[in-house]
Design a protein around this motif. Structure first.
Motif, PDB file in Angstrom:
ATOM      1  N   ALA A   1      44.691  18.524  16.285  1.00  0.00           N
ATOM      2  CA  ALA A   1      44.949  17.249  15.605  1.00  0.00           C
ATOM      3  C   ALA A   1      44.100  16.170  16.243  1.00  0.00           C
ATOM      4  O   ALA A   1      43.728  16.255  17.413  1.00  0.00           O
TER       5      ALA A   1
ATOM      6  N   LEU B   1      51.897  20.180  19.536  1.00  0.00           N
ATOM      7  CA  LEU B   1      51.474  20.780  18.272  1.00  0.00           C
ATOM      8  C   LEU B   1      50.672  22.048  18.518  1.00  0.00           C
ATOM      9  O   LEU B   1      50.923  23.101  17.897  1.00  0.00           O
TER      10      LEU B   1
ATOM     11  N   LEU C   1      51.546  25.629   6.538  1.00  0.00           N
ATOM     12  CA  LEU C   1      50.725  24.863   7.471  1.00  0.00           C
ATOM     13  C   LEU C   1      49.292  24.687   6.978  1.00  0.00           C
ATOM     14  O   LEU C   1      48.643  23.687   7.254  1.00  0.00           O
TER      15      LEU C   1
ATOM     16  N   PHE D   1      47.900  21.448   5.049  1.00  0.00           N
ATOM     17  CA  PHE D   1      47.469  20.188   5.646  1.00  0.00           C
ATOM     18  C   PHE D   1      45.952  20.049   5.548  1.00  0.00           C
ATOM     19  O   PHE D   1      45.203  20.924   5.962  1.00  0.00           O
TER      20      PHE D   1
ATOM     21  N   GLY E   1      49.373  15.183   7.925  1.00  0.00           N
ATOM     22  CA  GLY E   1      50.603  15.247   8.713  1.00  0.00           C
ATOM     23  C   GLY E   1      50.448  14.477  10.005  1.00  0.00           C
ATOM     24  O   GLY E   1      49.416  14.567  10.669  1.00  0.00           O
ATOM     25  N   THR E   2      51.476  13.679  10.361  1.00  0.00           N
ATOM     26  CA  THR E   2      51.490  13.011  11.666  1.00  0.00           C
ATOM     27  C   THR E   2      52.625  13.601  12.490  1.00  0.00           C
ATOM     28  O   THR E   2      53.770  13.676  12.040  1.00  0.00           O
ATOM     29  N   PHE E   3      52.283  13.983  13.713  1.00  0.00           N
ATOM     30  CA  PHE E   3      53.229  14.637  14.628  1.00  0.00           C
ATOM     31  C   PHE E   3      53.534  13.684  15.781  1.00  0.00           C
ATOM     32  O   PHE E   3      52.630  13.226  16.479  1.00  0.00           O
TER      33      PHE E   3
ATOM     34  N   ARG F   1      49.887  15.957  20.691  1.00  0.00           N
ATOM     35  CA  ARG F   1      48.850  16.921  20.304  1.00  0.00           C
ATOM     36  C   ARG F   1      49.053  18.245  21.031  1.00  0.00           C
ATOM     37  O   ARG F   1      48.946  19.320  20.434  1.00  0.00           O
TER      38      ARG F   1
ATOM     39  N   ARG G   1      45.488  16.678  10.425  1.00  0.00           N
ATOM     40  CA  ARG G   1      46.667  16.461  11.268  1.00  0.00           C
ATOM     41  C   ARG G   1      46.368  15.343  12.257  1.00  0.00           C
ATOM     42  O   ARG G   1      45.283  15.282  12.834  1.00  0.00           O
TER      43      ARG G   1
END
Length: 400
Positions: A172, A164, A147, A150, A124-126, A161, A153
């Motif tokens: 992450a 998140l 969650l 993943f 996952g990219t936030f 970050r 992350r």
């Protein structure tokens, strides 16, 4: 962080939550990542909202029309529902991906659906960076059970970050957004966008209807800048009729110094950024990175930005550009005048930017992302072997 030496071709599925009918920073990031991976020989498929008649690259599968929704301080075009979920499931089954890469999976759109439906290695990219987000607090119960799916992350900045960690827990690795630096370094200037010491050109690029992009702040600063540089020209690029009308009202006595360029192409953007003397980034919040700052730095243009945390980091704490107090038009004008009054200092900061920006080149960024993929796949393979041989849990030496 170095990439492992691997020659295998990966099948990568990338999911974008936001529509390609009105692309923004996340969509451009995903497009560039997909093309960088394809250029390295990997097989990539992108799933994103898009109307059937929207021009999309050949590697992109349109997931249908989207609707505009106010989300995280902006207007996002999202798609959701059972019919869309069926398309996601079909795309996952057809793709048989080695790794699935979901962008903004907390957004109620395709990435969230894919997270619910998918199995196997998931990254996952936030992108979002907010101090408090009601939207994230609202969707958290919907995604909390997923969650743990993943495998890794990624956050595009320290600010993303932190968002998140604060909203979802966990951590992450920070891998920044990428830019094809050479595209901007070698862009061809446009003569009518170039300035002179007495008549500098100053650019702004962003959605004019979004106040957080900062056009109202720049508009308030322009009269003060013109008292020192009466021949300065301000080139304002971006969509937004309402924002344009508001800016024209604010600048009614100075419109001869302002040119609204409307929406511009990628090539025109590169040409604009390499042509002007200054690029202004007056955003007031909600920025996790600052991709256009990196593009301007790559083009060799001096950047003047609000002192948001994300922008400070992109500008090497102000050593690679100029900072001003966020939401303060007087301080913005001060920074512009300081930069124009001191060409030697401005050149030094621009040269620092040219060096600093190399870390954001897609060559570097892709290497880091591929390293994450390989770590995830290696861990998945090891876990699979343990699952096949439960004795490895208690007798690892015998299993090896």
């Amino acid at each position: 962080m170095t990439s492992p030496h691997t020659h295998r071709t990966l099948r990568v599925g990338i999911v974008c939550p936001y529509s390609f009918d009105a692309p923004g920073g996340v969509q451009f990031h995903i497009r560039d990542l997909a093309e960088a991976l394809i250029n390295q020989g990997h097989e990539v498929s992108v799933l994103a909202p898009a109307d059937d008649d929207t021009p999309v690259p050949p590697y992109l599968t349109p997931a249908g029309a989207s609707i505009p929704i106010r989300y995280n301080g902006s207007v996002a075009r999202l798609t959701f529902g059972p019919r869309v979920a069926a398309k996601v499931r079909r795309w996952l089954n057809d793709g048989q991906f080695d790794i699935l890469h979901l962008h903004e999976p907390m957004t109620p759109s395709l990435s969230m659906l894919a997270l619910w439906l998918a199995r196997g290695p998931i990254v996952g990219t936030f992108h979002t960076a907010l101090i408090r987000s009601r939207a994230l607090q609202f969707v958290y119960p919907m995604v909390r059970p997923s969650l743990e799916k993943f495998s890794a992350r990624i956050a595009v900045s320290e600010d993303a970050r932190r968002t998140l960690i604060d909203h979802l827990g966990g951590d992450a690795i920070v891998i920044p957004n990428g830019v094809y630096v050479n595209t901007f370094t070698h862009a061809t200037p446009t003569p009518q966008w170039q300035g002179t010491p007495d008549a500098p050109t100053i650019a702004f690029l962003g959605r004019l209807d979004e106040p957080r992009k900062g056009l109202p702040v720049l508009s308030q600063a322009i009269p003060h800048i013109l008292t020192h540089y009466p021949n300065a020209r301000f080139l304002i690029a971006g969509k937004g009729d309402e924002g344009k009308r508001h800016a024209e009202q604010q600048l009614s006595n100075h419109l001869t110094n302002v040119e609204f360029l409307g929406a511009i192409t990628d090539d025109e953007k590169a040409s604009l950024l390499t042509s002007v003397d200054l690029y202004i980034a007056p955003q007031t919040g909600g920025e996790s990175f600052g991709i256009v700052l990196v593009e301007a730095m790559s083009a060799g243009t001096t950047v003047i930005a609000s002192d948001l945390g994300a922008f400070e980091r992109v500008l090497d704490n102000g050593q690679a550009g100029y900072m001003f107090r966020t939401n303060d038009p007087n301080d913005l004008a001060r920074a512009v005048i300081e930069a124009l009054n001191n060409p030697t200092e401005r050149t030094q900061r621009t040269q620092r930017a040219t060096e600093f920006v190399q870390q954001f080149d897609w060559k570097e960024v892709t290497t880091k992302i591929l390293t994450v993929y390989e770590m995830v796949l290696s861990a998945s393979t090891a876990l699979g072997k343990v699952t096949e041989d439960p004795s490895a849990l208690t007798h690892p030496r015998e299993a090896s």
